[in-house]
Design a protein around this motif. Structure first.
Motif, PDB file in Angstrom:
ATOM      1  N   PHE A  20       0.850  -1.193   0.000  1.00 25.43           N
ATOM      2  CA  PHE A  20       0.000   0.000   0.000  1.00 25.43           C
ATOM      3  C   PHE A  20       0.886   1.244   0.000  1.00 25.43           C
ATOM      4  CE2 PHE A  20      -2.745   2.929   2.642  1.00 25.43           C
ATOM      5  CZ  PHE A  20      -3.585   3.253   1.591  1.00 25.43           C
ATOM      6  N   LYS A  21       0.736   2.089  -1.015  1.00 27.77           N
ATOM      7  CA  LYS A  21       1.590   3.262  -1.138  1.00 27.77           C
ATOM      8  C   LYS A  21       1.132   4.359  -0.186  1.00 27.77           C
ATOM      9  CE  LYS A  21       3.571   6.456  -4.500  1.00 27.77           C
ATOM     10  NZ  LYS A  21       3.571   6.916  -5.913  1.00 27.77           N
ATOM     11  N   LYS A  22       2.033   4.765   0.692  1.00 25.56           N
ATOM     12  CA  LYS A  22       1.715   5.800   1.675  1.00 25.56           C
ATOM     13  C   LYS A  22       1.990   7.181   1.077  1.00 25.56           C
ATOM     14  CE  LYS A  22       1.485   2.163   4.348  1.00 25.56           C
ATOM     15  NZ  LYS A  22       2.172   1.166   3.539  1.00 25.56           N
ATOM     16  N   SER A  23       1.200   8.150   1.493  1.00 28.21           N
ATOM     17  CA  SER A  23       1.330   9.519   0.993  1.00 28.21           C
ATOM     18  C   SER A  23       2.332  10.306   1.840  1.00 28.21           C
ATOM     19  CB  SER A  23      -0.030  10.222   1.009  1.00 28.21           C
ATOM     20  OG  SER A  23       0.118  11.603   0.795  1.00 28.21           O
ATOM     21  N   LYS A  24       3.379  10.787   1.201  1.00 24.66           N
ATOM     22  CA  LYS A  24       4.347  11.647   1.903  1.00 24.66           C
ATOM     23  C   LYS A  24       3.695  12.966   2.298  1.00 24.66           C
ATOM     24  CE  LYS A  24       8.485   9.821  -0.378  1.00 24.66           C
ATOM     25  NZ  LYS A  24       9.647  10.167  -1.238  1.00 24.66           N
ATOM     26  N   TRP A  25       2.740  13.406   1.501  1.00 24.94           N
ATOM     27  CA  TRP A  25       2.051  14.664   1.796  1.00 24.94           C
ATOM     28  C   TRP A  25       1.264  14.562   3.103  1.00 24.94           C
ATOM     29  CZ3 TRP A  25       0.995  19.478   2.067  1.00 24.94           C
ATOM     30  CH2 TRP A  25      -0.308  19.949   2.245  1.00 24.94           C
ATOM     31  N   ILE A  26       0.557  13.449   3.311  1.00 22.75           N
ATOM     32  CA  ILE A  26      -0.192  13.263   4.555  1.00 22.75           C
ATOM     33  C   ILE A  26       0.762  13.217   5.743  1.00 22.75           C
ATOM     34  CG2 ILE A  26      -1.728  11.719   5.831  1.00 22.75           C
ATOM     35  CD1 ILE A  26      -3.070  13.135   3.483  1.00 22.75           C
ATOM     36  N   THR A  27       1.878  12.506   5.569  1.00 21.49           N
ATOM     37  CA  THR A  27       2.888  12.440   6.639  1.00 21.49           C
ATOM     38  C   THR A  27       3.393  13.830   6.985  1.00 21.49           C
ATOM     39  OG1 THR A  27       3.576  10.250   5.889  1.00 21.49           O
ATOM     40  CG2 THR A  27       5.113  11.458   7.296  1.00 21.49           C
ATOM     41  N   PHE A  28       3.599  14.655   5.958  1.00 23.30           N
ATOM     42  CA  PHE A  28       4.069  16.019   6.202  1.00 23.30           C
ATOM     43  C   PHE A  28       2.993  16.881   6.856  1.00 23.30           C
ATOM     44  CE2 PHE A  28       4.115  20.402   4.530  1.00 23.30           C
ATOM     45  CZ  PHE A  28       5.234  20.877   5.210  1.00 23.30           C
ATOM     46  N   LEU A  29       1.742  16.749   6.401  1.00 27.65           N
ATOM     47  CA  LEU A  29       0.658  17.571   6.938  1.00 27.65           C
ATOM     48  C   LEU A  29       0.492  17.355   8.440  1.00 27.65           C
ATOM     49  CD1 LEU A  29      -1.558  19.607   6.166  1.00 27.65           C
ATOM     50  CD2 LEU A  29      -3.076  17.664   5.719  1.00 27.65           C
ATOM     51  N   ARG A  30       0.799  16.145   8.917  1.00 28.48           N
ATOM     52  CA  ARG A  30       0.722  15.870  10.362  1.00 28.48           C
ATOM     53  C   ARG A  30       1.650  16.776  11.157  1.00 28.48           C
ATOM     54  NH1 ARG A  30       2.211  11.747  12.690  1.00 28.48           N
ATOM     55  NH2 ARG A  30       0.478  11.002  13.963  1.00 28.48           N
ATOM     56  N   GLN A  31       2.738  17.260  10.531  1.00 29.86           N
ATOM     57  CA  GLN A  31       3.707  18.103  11.238  1.00 29.86           C
ATOM     58  C   GLN A  31       3.092  19.418  11.717  1.00 29.86           C
ATOM     59  OE1 GLN A  31       6.937  17.054  11.939  1.00 29.86           O
ATOM     60  NE2 GLN A  31       6.071  15.155  11.128  1.00 29.86           N
ATOM     61  N   TYR A  32       2.028  19.836  11.052  1.00 25.25           N
ATOM     62  CA  TYR A  32       1.363  21.072  11.452  1.00 25.25           C
ATOM     63  C   TYR A  32       0.341  20.847  12.563  1.00 25.25           C
ATOM     64  CZ  TYR A  32       3.299  23.658   7.490  1.00 25.25           C
ATOM     65  OH  TYR A  32       4.146  24.271   6.611  1.00 25.25           O
ATOM     66  N   GLY A  33       0.023  19.594  12.840  1.00 25.28           N
ATOM     67  CA  GLY A  33      -1.008  19.284  13.824  1.00 25.28           C
ATOM     68  C   GLY A  33      -0.521  19.420  15.257  1.00 25.28           C
ATOM     69  N   PRO A  34      -1.392  19.096  16.221  1.00 27.09           N
ATOM     70  CA  PRO A  34      -1.054  19.238  17.646  1.00 27.09           C
ATOM     71  C   PRO A  34      -0.175  18.097  18.152  1.00 27.09           C
ATOM     72  CG  PRO A  34      -3.276  18.413  17.409  1.00 27.09           C
ATOM     73  CD  PRO A  34      -2.791  18.683  16.019  1.00 27.09           C
TER      74      PRO A  34
END
Length: 635
Positions: A20-34
């Protein structure tokens, strides 16, 4: 045989997940979260994540950025101070200016505190964080900065300085108190207090980024996130459009709902409404907090690591059918987080202040509880609940609802349904169609029932240079009259000033002082106007056209507007807010002070000696209208 099938199924899922190909963008977007991080290195951490994942940065137009670049590219640039709270984007602006003016990314990534860059005729000195400079270095640096501000022709340096507002003035106390240092310190203090950007006599521009509008910045950031090319990685994901809607990826579902293509951006507009109301309440939310909010809306889920989803967790979430827990309408209030984390996060504190989910109306709760079986509610139940199978009529809601209606004695089952009811109210606030807002009394789902009127009939018309309806002013005046007198009077075309005879802040005031006409008459008037410095409404009372009798202004924020409208509708002052009540009495004292000045000016014009003292008492007629009864006392 059953065990073998189960084992084969697990193996199949594991093999699928491994490819299953994971999204690097989603992984990065988490960096802005709490997530836990060192906030002092926030910008640096984001830049490292961008570089590691080879992701394009989230780019949006920042107010003032082009102005600043144009300033430094001009023939005679001014020094600039960027101030504001942590997370307002000061470091981001410094880095963008550095790169736009020819500075290299590699040099910036060395994480120095001071950078130098040649301009047309001067050298630009960028101080990324003034508070990070050691005191010994400040004692040498601050006199040079003062020279650039006071005597720009005597130096070949111009400065770009970033400093949090609470530390900006304190930093100047380190330097020797020379006339130039004192003059520069006084200039900065004056600009901060008076909320001005410059004094033409000095070579300085001061930008307070905390004055940016929450709602305008949010829209720009949201567009940048939703339109980011990183979402293209999701196009091949089997969880994006599965045949069973319950197997859909909640990340993609939340992104789609924020896009607003299916509801004319209704959810986005309601979020903007809340952010604008927060600003009028006096709450500023920096860019960092708005990025955190968007990340949490899209990725929030209470049952995963850091309470934020990533692609690895989607197969498990869909298998367990817990995607409904990722509701963006609850994530918006930080419901996926622990109460401790929520209460430490400014944006969630600001949004939870509205009580959405806790507040409700009988009709809304009846729809959610009895709508399926009640013929009078069935149509609304179908339109508002059943049409949303992902976050509305999901399986767990239907099970909990049925158990509740069947009077299941289990306290846990009741608690579960009440929690789901809480999240359903939150969902309805963002999904009730605009044309049904008045009918379903949308704002009763918040702690501020008049917030919609405040936005649509006061704040936004004033911003567009329109006048607000007189009936709104009459209602505010009616509320003020009831507070000023302590009586349930119905006067609304005149402001009634009264005291207890000697004490202006008495709860009951029957000694009549004066009427102030709401309609403009002989210099008297009552209006609501836009305060352009703060971009908020002011309630303004003019007592006289005499130049020495100044109008009295009251900042008409959301809390005061709600309070005055509730009092006008019959609520006693103490029922809502003691602080608001005391605000109004202080406002009354200021008005009485100006009334005394007006009387003095009138007495100066009338030189006849008074031979009697007049006392006027308030009386209410059968309609609740206050009239005066006059007593004359001979002197």
């Amino acid at each position: 045989m059953i065990g073998y099938i189960y084992l084969s199924l697990i193996t199949l899922i594991m093999n699928y997940n491994s490819t299953f190909k994971k999204s690097k963008w989603i992984t990065f977007l988490r960096q802005y979260g709490p997530i836990p991080r060192n906030d002092n290195m926030y910008d640096e951490a984001i830049q490292r994540a961008l570089k590691k994942n080879k992701i394009q940065p989230i780019c949006f137009e920042t107010p003032y950025l082009q102005e600043l670049i144009d300033n430094f590219q001009s023939d005679f640039p001014k020094s600039v101070i960027l101030t504001g709270t942590a997370g307002d984007g000061k470091t981001f602006c410094c880095r963008e200016i550095w790169e736009k003016l020819g500075g290299s990314k590699e040099e910036w990534e060395t994480n120095q505190e001071i950078y130098k860059l040649p301009l047309l005729q001067k050298t630009l000195i960028i101080i990324k964080d003034l508070s990070a400079i050691q005191d010994e270095e400040k004692t040498q640096l601050l006199p040079q900065i003062a020279e650039g501000i006071i005597n720009p022709y005597h130096t070949d340096k111009v400065y770009l300085i970033a400093a949090n507002d609470g530390q900006l003035i304190e930093a100047w106390n380190v330097a020797e108190n020379t006339p130039q240092i004192e003059k520069a310190r006084q200039l900065i203090e004056t600009l901060l207090v008076e909320e001005k950007r410059e004094n033409p006599e000095f070579n300085l521009l001061l930008y307070n980024l905390s004055r940016l509008n929450n709602e305008e910045i949010f829209s720009r950031i949201l567009d940048a996130v939703l339109n980011h090319p990183g979402w293209e990685e999701c196009s091949q994901c089997p969880y994006q459009t599965p045949t069973d809607s319950q197997q859909r990826c909640p990340i993609w579902e939340n992104k789609t709902r924020l896009d607003g293509k299916n509801d004319q951006q209704l959810m986005r507009q309601r979020i903007i409404d809340l952010l604008e109301l927060s600003r009028h309440k006096g709450t500023h939310l920096p860019i960092r907090q708005l990025l955190l909010l968007i990340s949490n809306i899209i990725l929030g889920h209470p049952d995963v690591k850091d309470k934020l989803l990533n692609c690895n967790q989607i197969p498990k979430i869909t298998t367990q059918k817990t995607g409904y827990l990722a509701s963006p309408y609850s994530n918006l209030f930080g419901e996926n987080l622990s109460s401790r984390k929520r209460n430490k996060t400014d944006v969630f504190v600001a949004l939870r202040y509205f009580g959405i989910g806790t507040e409700s109306s009988n009709y809304i709760d009846n729809i959610l509880i009895f709508g399926e079986d009640d013929p009078d509610l069935k149509q609304d139940y179908e339109n508002l609940v059943l049409t949303d199978t992902f976050y509305g009529a999901h399986q767990q809601f239907r099970i909990a609802q049925k158990s509740y209606l069947e009077s299941n004695d289990s306290q846990d089952s009741k608690e579960e349904f009440l929690n789901i009811l809480h999240t359903q109210r939150q969902r309805l606030f963002f999904t009730i169609p605009q044309h049904r807002v008045a009918e379903l009394k949308l704002w009763e789902l918040t702690a501020f029932q008049y917030a919609g009127d405040y936005l649509e009939q006061v704040c936004r018309p004033l911003k567009q240079n329109q006048t607000i309806p007189k009936y709104l002013i009459f209602k505010i005046v009616k509320g003020i009259n009831r507070i000023f007198t302590g009586l349930l009077i119905n006067n609304q075309d005149q402001l009634v000033l009264a005291t207890s005879g000697s004490y202006s802040q008495a709860k009951i005031s029957r000694v009549f002082e004066e009427y102030i006409s709401v309609i403009k008459k002989r210099g008297e008037s009552v209006t609501v106007e836009l305060n352009t410095d703060h971009n908020t409404p002011d309630f303004i009372i003019s007592l006289s056209s005499h130049p020495e009798v100044d109008p009295i202004k009251l900042r008409l924020n959301l809390t005061r507007y709600e309070y005055l409208n509730r009092v006008a509708e019959g609520a006693l002052p103490s029922n809502f807010s003691q602080e608001c009540y005391e605000d109004m009495l202080a406002f009354k004292t200021r008005l009485l002070g100006q009334l005394n000045i007006r009387r003095q000016k009138e007495e100066e014009a009338d030189e006849t000696e008074a031979s009697e003292m007049i006392i006027r008492l308030l009386e209410l007629n059968a309609d609740g209208i206050a009239n005066e009864r006059t007593l004359e006392i001979q002197l």
